[in-house]
Each structure stands twice: as structure tokens, then as C-alpha cells.
Design a protein around this motif. Structure first.
Motif, PDB file in Angstrom:
ATOM      1  N   LEU A 142      60.413  40.847  20.610  1.00 57.80           N
ATOM      2  CA  LEU A 142      60.561  42.137  21.411  1.00 57.80           C
ATOM      3  C   LEU A 142      60.353  41.496  22.730  1.00 57.80           C
ATOM      4  O   LEU A 142      60.199  42.657  23.693  1.00 57.80           O
ATOM      5  CB  LEU A 142      59.009  42.765  21.123  1.00 57.80           C
ATOM      6  N   MET A 143      59.616  40.549  23.124  1.00 56.59           N
ATOM      7  CA  MET A 143      59.381  40.106  24.394  1.00 56.59           C
ATOM      8  C   MET A 143      61.264  39.921  25.199  1.00 56.59           C
ATOM      9  O   MET A 143      60.577  40.473  26.492  1.00 56.59           O
ATOM     10  CB  MET A 143      59.116  38.313  24.858  1.00 56.59           C
ATOM     11  N   ILE A 144      62.345  39.247  24.314  1.00 50.51           N
ATOM     12  CA  ILE A 144      63.457  38.601  25.143  1.00 50.51           C
ATOM     13  C   ILE A 144      63.887  41.195  25.160  1.00 50.51           C
ATOM     14  O   ILE A 144      64.264  41.184  26.531  1.00 50.51           O
ATOM     15  CB  ILE A 144      64.422  38.947  24.200  1.00 50.51           C
ATOM     16  N   ALA A 145      64.426  41.979  24.121  1.00 45.05           N
ATOM     17  CA  ALA A 145      64.232  43.222  24.344  1.00 45.05           C
ATOM     18  C   ALA A 145      63.722  43.855  25.646  1.00 45.05           C
ATOM     19  O   ALA A 145      64.481  44.339  26.368  1.00 45.05           O
ATOM     20  CB  ALA A 145      63.645  43.980  23.278  1.00 45.05           C
ATOM     21  N   GLY A 146      62.390  43.777  25.782  1.00 42.95           N
ATOM     22  CA  GLY A 146      61.584  44.072  26.514  1.00 42.95           C
ATOM     23  C   GLY A 146      62.032  43.580  28.138  1.00 42.95           C
ATOM     24  O   GLY A 146      62.342  44.366  28.947  1.00 42.95           O
ATOM     25  N   SER A 147      61.982  42.426  28.551  1.00 44.94           N
ATOM     26  CA  SER A 147      62.281  41.633  29.209  1.00 44.94           C
ATOM     27  C   SER A 147      64.272  42.066  29.854  1.00 44.94           C
ATOM     28  O   SER A 147      64.271  42.798  31.144  1.00 44.94           O
ATOM     29  CB  SER A 147      62.743  40.402  29.076  1.00 44.94           C
ATOM     30  N   VAL A 148      64.773  42.186  29.084  1.00 44.87           N
ATOM     31  CA  VAL A 148      66.218  42.874  29.366  1.00 44.87           C
ATOM     32  C   VAL A 148      66.161  44.156  29.852  1.00 44.87           C
ATOM     33  O   VAL A 148      66.786  44.393  30.643  1.00 44.87           O
ATOM     34  CB  VAL A 148      66.981  42.615  28.049  1.00 44.87           C
ATOM     35  N   ALA A 149      65.476  45.056  29.124  1.00 42.02           N
ATOM     36  CA  ALA A 149      65.509  46.376  29.179  1.00 42.02           C
ATOM     37  C   ALA A 149      64.818  46.484  30.837  1.00 42.02           C
ATOM     38  O   ALA A 149      65.308  47.787  31.450  1.00 42.02           O
ATOM     39  CB  ALA A 149      64.580  47.287  28.857  1.00 42.02           C
ATOM     40  N   GLY A 150      63.746  45.962  31.086  1.00 37.58           N
ATOM     41  CA  GLY A 150      63.179  45.651  32.549  1.00 37.58           C
ATOM     42  C   GLY A 150      64.618  45.540  33.246  1.00 37.58           C
ATOM     43  O   GLY A 150      64.051  46.707  34.513  1.00 37.58           O
ATOM     44  N   MET A 151      64.587  44.152  32.820  1.00 39.91           N
ATOM     45  CA  MET A 151      65.911  44.115  34.233  1.00 39.91           C
ATOM     46  C   MET A 151      66.602  44.913  34.209  1.00 39.91           C
ATOM     47  O   MET A 151      67.396  45.727  35.798  1.00 39.91           O
ATOM     48  CB  MET A 151      66.543  42.592  33.541  1.00 39.91           C
ATOM     49  N   VAL A 152      67.547  45.688  34.005  1.00 40.33           N
ATOM     50  CA  VAL A 152      69.013  46.653  33.193  1.00 40.33           C
ATOM     51  C   VAL A 152      68.097  47.457  34.487  1.00 40.33           C
ATOM     52  O   VAL A 152      69.044  48.644  34.858  1.00 40.33           O
ATOM     53  CB  VAL A 152      69.338  47.286  32.321  1.00 40.33           C
ATOM     54  N   GLU A 153      66.797  48.304  34.143  1.00 41.36           N
ATOM     55  CA  GLU A 153      66.673  49.596  34.492  1.00 41.36           C
ATOM     56  C   GLU A 153      66.195  49.814  35.809  1.00 41.36           C
ATOM     57  O   GLU A 153      66.994  50.091  36.550  1.00 41.36           O
ATOM     58  CB  GLU A 153      65.160  49.756  33.859  1.00 41.36           C
ATOM     59  N   LEU A 169      72.097  55.971  20.180  1.00 41.74           N
ATOM     60  CA  LEU A 169      72.002  55.681  21.888  1.00 41.74           C
ATOM     61  C   LEU A 169      71.648  57.004  22.008  1.00 41.74           C
ATOM     62  O   LEU A 169      70.975  57.409  23.077  1.00 41.74           O
ATOM     63  CB  LEU A 169      73.782  54.940  22.427  1.00 41.74           C
ATOM     64  N   ALA A 170      72.305  58.322  21.626  1.00 40.15           N
ATOM     65  CA  ALA A 170      72.179  59.369  22.575  1.00 40.15           C
ATOM     66  C   ALA A 170      70.673  59.819  22.535  1.00 40.15           C
ATOM     67  O   ALA A 170      69.841  60.358  23.213  1.00 40.15           O
ATOM     68  CB  ALA A 170      73.339  59.894  21.951  1.00 40.15           C
ATOM     69  N   VAL A 171      70.037  59.765  20.818  1.00 39.71           N
ATOM     70  CA  VAL A 171      68.744  59.936  21.285  1.00 39.71           C
ATOM     71  C   VAL A 171      67.664  59.188  22.101  1.00 39.71           C
ATOM     72  O   VAL A 171      67.010  59.825  22.845  1.00 39.71           O
ATOM     73  CB  VAL A 171      68.296  59.916  19.576  1.00 39.71           C
ATOM     74  N   HIS A 172      67.974  57.675  21.974  1.00 42.49           N
ATOM     75  CA  HIS A 172      67.350  57.379  22.643  1.00 42.49           C
ATOM     76  C   HIS A 172      67.360  57.553  24.320  1.00 42.49           C
ATOM     77  O   HIS A 172      66.448  57.885  24.881  1.00 42.49           O
ATOM     78  CB  HIS A 172      67.776  55.728  22.139  1.00 42.49           C
ATOM     79  N   ALA A 173      68.737  57.824  24.369  1.00 42.03           N
ATOM     80  CA  ALA A 173      69.171  58.724  25.977  1.00 42.03           C
ATOM     81  C   ALA A 173      68.446  59.877  26.360  1.00 42.03           C
ATOM     82  O   ALA A 173      67.149  60.012  27.278  1.00 42.03           O
ATOM     83  CB  ALA A 173      70.216  58.392  26.113  1.00 42.03           C
ATOM     84  N   ALA A 219      66.347  56.341  30.703  1.00 39.00           N
ATOM     85  CA  ALA A 219      67.429  56.346  29.696  1.00 39.00           C
ATOM     86  C   ALA A 219      68.166  55.055  29.225  1.00 39.00           C
ATOM     87  O   ALA A 219      68.029  54.649  27.857  1.00 39.00           O
ATOM     88  CB  ALA A 219      67.801  57.583  29.683  1.00 39.00           C
ATOM     89  N   VAL A 220      67.403  54.553  30.355  1.00 39.49           N
ATOM     90  CA  VAL A 220      68.728  53.050  30.719  1.00 39.49           C
ATOM     91  C   VAL A 220      67.785  52.293  29.573  1.00 39.49           C
ATOM     92  O   VAL A 220      67.859  51.018  28.977  1.00 39.49           O
ATOM     93  CB  VAL A 220      68.761  52.357  32.188  1.00 39.49           C
ATOM     94  N   CYS A 221      66.476  52.063  30.155  1.00 39.75           N
ATOM     95  CA  CYS A 221      65.375  51.725  29.289  1.00 39.75           C
ATOM     96  C   CYS A 221      65.423  51.184  28.222  1.00 39.75           C
ATOM     97  O   CYS A 221      65.263  50.665  27.520  1.00 39.75           O
ATOM     98  CB  CYS A 221      64.087  51.432  30.720  1.00 39.75           C
ATOM     99  N   TRP A 222      65.154  53.058  27.330  1.00 32.15           N
ATOM    100  CA  TRP A 222      64.596  52.406  26.162  1.00 32.15           C
ATOM    101  C   TRP A 222      65.638  52.425  25.589  1.00 32.15           C
ATOM    102  O   TRP A 222      65.774  51.447  24.302  1.00 32.15           O
ATOM    103  CB  TRP A 222      64.309  54.483  25.846  1.00 32.15           C
ATOM    104  N   SER A 223      66.816  52.978  25.964  1.00 31.91           N
ATOM    105  CA  SER A 223      68.810  53.124  24.988  1.00 31.91           C
ATOM    106  C   SER A 223      68.551  51.350  24.795  1.00 31.91           C
ATOM    107  O   SER A 223      69.021  50.679  24.424  1.00 31.91           O
ATOM    108  CB  SER A 223      69.690  53.271  26.097  1.00 31.91           C
ATOM    109  N   THR A 224      68.196  50.445  25.994  1.00 34.41           N
ATOM    110  CA  THR A 224      69.166  48.837  26.443  1.00 34.41           C
ATOM    111  C   THR A 224      67.485  48.092  25.075  1.00 34.41           C
ATOM    112  O   THR A 224      67.609  47.478  24.060  1.00 34.41           O
ATOM    113  CB  THR A 224      68.588  48.169  27.633  1.00 34.41           C
ATOM    114  N   TYR A 225      66.473  49.179  25.054  1.00 30.91           N
ATOM    115  CA  TYR A 225      65.382  48.387  24.561  1.00 30.91           C
ATOM    116  C   TYR A 225      65.688  49.089  22.792  1.00 30.91           C
ATOM    117  O   TYR A 225      65.193  47.481  22.079  1.00 30.91           O
ATOM    118  CB  TYR A 225      64.025  48.843  25.175  1.00 30.91           C
ATOM    119  N   GLU A 226      65.767  49.745  22.864  1.00 32.73           N
ATOM    120  CA  GLU A 226      66.498  50.176  21.457  1.00 32.73           C
ATOM    121  C   GLU A 226      67.372  49.194  20.963  1.00 32.73           C
ATOM    122  O   GLU A 226      67.394  48.908  19.504  1.00 32.73           O
ATOM    123  CB  GLU A 226      66.718  51.599  20.763  1.00 32.73           C
TER     124      GLU A 226
END
Length: 298
Positions: free
Chosen positions: A19-30, A203-207, A279-286
Motif C-alpha cells: 500500500l505504501m508503494i502504490a500510494g507513493s507512486v500515485a502521489g508522485m505521478v499526480e 480504469l475509466a471508473v477510477h478516473a 483522476a490520475v492519483c486514484w487510477s494510479t493507486y488502484e
């Protein structure tokens, strides 16, 4: 395959480190993807105190390009790169933990989602606020007195002490707690409100759900974001320095100088930032969670 003994804290059966890795990558991308819009918002919100001569989105863009060129939109991105990863790792881990604790396994418990998001933001802001302050001071453009991230960090420590990095922490929490509560509750509700023809985990739902959640949360918390920007940029480029640092003092100063419209300054770039950013953050995280779920199932 050996059993991983690390704790699983989310309802998806993922380990803490996953979860830490998924969250970290999502935050960086966002934050990296939307950084130019964030710079635009910061400069517009600082207008009420600083001698920056533009007001509309178009005028702001033209002024930044004229004074600093395209690179002006990326001043301070190094500070955000240092802060966003760790902060979002903490944020999403805390959210998954509290969601599991509060919801009792009910996916439609929107109050639990809102409360979980609010709790998560307190931890997130404790990690991110110092680098966010550095980022915003650098985003003020070529007139900023700082040469870069480390120059800003060293000078703030020397001139203002550790407290200088947390001057806006109370305001940030008061803004981000309702922001995250609205965003997370809207996201979870929007996911379930999208027609059944879409997969609940597509992906479309999360975005789509993320964009709706980000836009709504950004709109309702703009006044507190303006206050936060004023506190973090105080004393830089001619910005007012607030003696007490209280939220009420900043509110009164903004209304006195700019009227009530000053409290919603920058609302458009703020929404333009948070809708695609969420949209980017949630899609990347999920997507990260799905990757680790598939990895665990092997």
C-alpha cells in the motif's frame, strides 16, 4: 512460496509495504503531472498580497511565460518530488487502515469513508507541509529570493526556525480534512453510481470517480487554500507577514485588501488541478493495488 509475515491492513488483502508503494507512486505521478497548474494557482492566490500584476488565468499564464519562460511553471518541483512520495504513502496506508476499522466491511458506509479520509490527511500533512511550503515560495517566480530547494530550506531554518515550515499546518489540516473527507466519500460513492456496464474496478471508473471527487472537494475548500498560500508565502516577494498567524487574522486581511472575492482567488486553476490530479492519483493507486493483488495470488 514462502508466506509474507508483514501485516495486511486493507480490505483488499494487501501488505503494508504494498500500500505504501502504490500510494507513493500515485502521489508522485499526480503532483508531477499537474505541477504547472499548481504553480499558476499559487501565483494567483498570492496576488492579493504580492505585487504581481495579473489576475485572470490567461493573464497569469502570459505573465509567467514572460518573466520566467516555460521553466517558470516548474520552479519548486524538486521540493514536491521529495515530499509527495512519502506523504502519499502515509496517506493511503492510513486511509486503508481507518476504512477497514470504521466501515465494518460495509462498502456503502460513506460516513466511514469520509472519516477515514479526514484521519489520513492529518498524517499526510505532517509529512508534506514543510516541502509544500518550500515549493510555494519557489513557485512565486524569479522574484523569489531563493536559489533552489536546499537554499530555501537552509534559509528558513536559519531565519524562522522549524516553526517556519509549519506556519500553515493548522490551516492545511482544517482545509484538507474536509477536502479529503469530501473527496474520498465522493469517490467511493461515484464508483458505485457509475452504470453496471462498466467494471467496478476499470480504469475509466477510477478516473471518472476521481475527477468528480477532486473537482467537488477543491471547489468547497478554496477559501482555506487561499489562507494557506498566504501563510506559506508570507514575507516573500512583498507578501504580507502575519503577526499572529491565526486563520481569522489572514481571513480579515484578505477581505480588507481584496474583498470577499479574494477568498476564492485561484478557484479555477485549483479545480483544473484537482479534477485531473485526483483522476490520475486514484487510477494510479488502484492500478498499483491491482498489480500487487495479482502478485499475491500467484
Amino acid at each position: 512460496m514462502a508466506t509474507d509475515a508483514s501485516p495486511k491492513i486493507g480490505g483488499d488483502g494487501l501488505h503494508f509495504w504494498q500500500l505504501m508503494i502504490a500510494g507513493s507512486v500515485a502521489g508522485m505521478v499526480e503532483h508531477m503531472a499537474m505541477f504547472p497548474v499548481d504553480t499558476l494557482k499559487t501565483q494567483m492566490q498570492a496576488l492579493g498580497s504580492c505585487p504581481i500584476k495579473y489576475g485572470s488565468v490567461r493573464q497569469s499564464v502570459e505573465s509567467i511565460l514572460k518573466s520566467d519562460g516555460p521553466r517558470g511553471f516548474y520552479r519548486g518541483i524538486g521540493a514536491m518530488a521529495l515530499g509527495a512520495g512519502p506523504a502519499h504513502a502515509v496517506h493511503f496506508c492510513a486511509y486503508e487502515f481507518f476504512k477497514k476499522s470504521f466501515s465494518g466491511g460495509n462498502p456503502d458506509n460513506h460516513l466511514a469513508h469520509a472519516a477515514s479520509g479526514a484521519c489520513a490527511t492529518v498524517a499526510n500533512d505532517a509529512v508534506l507541509t514543510p516541502m509544500d511550503m518550500v515549493k510555494q515560495r519557489l513557485q512565486l517566480g524569479s522574484s523569489s529570493p531563493y536559489r533552489g530547494v536546499w537554499d530555501c530550506v537552509i534559509r528558513v531554518l536559519r531565519e524562522e526556525g522549524v516553526g517556519g515550515f509549519y506556519a500553515s499546518y493548522r490551516t492545511t489540516v482544517l482545509m484538507n480534512a474536509p477536502f479529503t473527507a469530501v473527496q474520498f466519500a465522493t469517490y467511493e460513492a461515484a464508483k458505485r453510481g457509475i452504470p453496471d456496464s462498466f467494471s467496478d474496478e476499470s480504469l475509466a471508473v477510477h478516473a471518472t470517480a476521481g475527477a468528480a471527487a477532486g473537482a467537488l472537494a477543491a471547489a468547497v475548500t478554496t477559501p482555506l487554500d487561499v489562507v494557506k498560500t498566504q501563510l506559506q508565502c508570507q514575507g516573500v516577494c512583498g507578501c504580507d507577514r502575519f503577526v499572529s498567524g491565526s486563520i481569522g487574522d489572514v481571513f480579515r486581511t484578505i477581505v480588507k485588501k481584496d474583498g470577499y472575492r479574494g477568498l476564492v482567488r485561484g478557484w479555477m486553476p485549483r479545480m483544473l488541478f484537482h479534477a485531473p490530479a485526483a483522476a490520475v492519483c486514484w487510477s494510479t493507486y488502484e492500478a498499483g493495488k491491482a498489480f500487487f493483488q495479482n502478485l499475491n495470488d500467484r
